[in-house]
Design a protein around this motif. Sequence first.
Motif, short mmCIF file in Angstrom:
data_model
loop_
_atom_site.label_atom_id
_atom_site.label_comp_id
_atom_site.label_asym_id
_atom_site.label_seq_id
_atom_site.Cartn_x
_atom_site.Cartn_y
_atom_site.Cartn_z
N SER A 154 0.78 -1.24 -0.02
CA SER A 154 0.10 -0.01 -0.05
C SER A 154 1.07 1.16 0.04
O SER A 154 0.38 2.19 -0.50
N SER A 155 2.03 1.29 0.66
CA SER A 155 2.80 2.35 0.64
C SER A 155 4.30 2.12 0.88
O SER A 155 4.78 0.92 1.08
N PRO A 156 5.19 3.27 0.36
CA PRO A 156 6.59 2.74 0.67
C PRO A 156 6.93 2.33 2.31
O PRO A 156 7.90 1.57 2.58
N TYR A 157 6.20 3.07 2.95
CA TYR A 157 6.36 2.96 4.47
C TYR A 157 6.07 1.39 4.97
O TYR A 157 6.87 0.73 5.49
N MET A 158 4.97 0.78 4.39
CA MET A 158 4.38 -0.51 4.56
C MET A 158 5.48 -1.35 3.88
O MET A 158 6.04 -2.42 4.56
N ARG A 159 5.80 -1.10 2.75
CA ARG A 159 6.82 -1.91 2.06
C ARG A 159 7.92 -1.97 2.69
O ARG A 159 8.78 -3.19 2.77
N PHE A 160 8.51 -0.91 3.27
CA PHE A 160 10.00 -0.75 4.33
C PHE A 160 9.69 -1.80 5.41
O PHE A 160 10.52 -2.53 5.76
#
Length: 179
Positions: free
Chosen positions: A7-13
């Motif tokens: 869903s977002s770069p934060y969640m992928r990180f």
Amino acid sequence: MSTPTKSSPYMRFASAVADFGDPFYSEERQRDVWNEASAFGFQLLLWGGLVLSAGMLWLGGPEALPYAAALLIVTGFASALTLGYARRLGVDAAARKFRSRSPSRLIVLALVLAVLLGGLARSVALSNSLANGAATSALGGFAIGVVVALVPLLLMRRAQKRASRATVHTAHDDDRDGA
């Protein structure tokens, strides 16, 4: 695991750091035990960061001030990322229902914070007697740190109040429509 990681770069990180795709997370008991162990470790990180910072200031004096500040920043950053991750998945850990109701925990926290602030005041006072410029710098840094810490907390509290009011208004409007 059923965590929405795309869903977002934060969640992928977060997914990459925690390795949520590992087969270890597919077994429920292992996942539950790991969640409890992680919560225990997180609490140790929070309490340890506060206690160690206070100890550094009392034992190390003004020379320990930058190291104690760095430890508090790392602890605060880890805490903010953890709370942000939970919030992105719809769990507001700062909500009233998740707060500790244990007066003894709050008393211990207040004592640890008092010792930390006492160590800070002592370090600044010692620094002031050693070099007036260093004390001014430390005090200014502390003031900036307080503002940096309080602003997100106040914004979070404001958002919670707005969400609470919106929920109350929605429920009130539903009651009217149903009547």
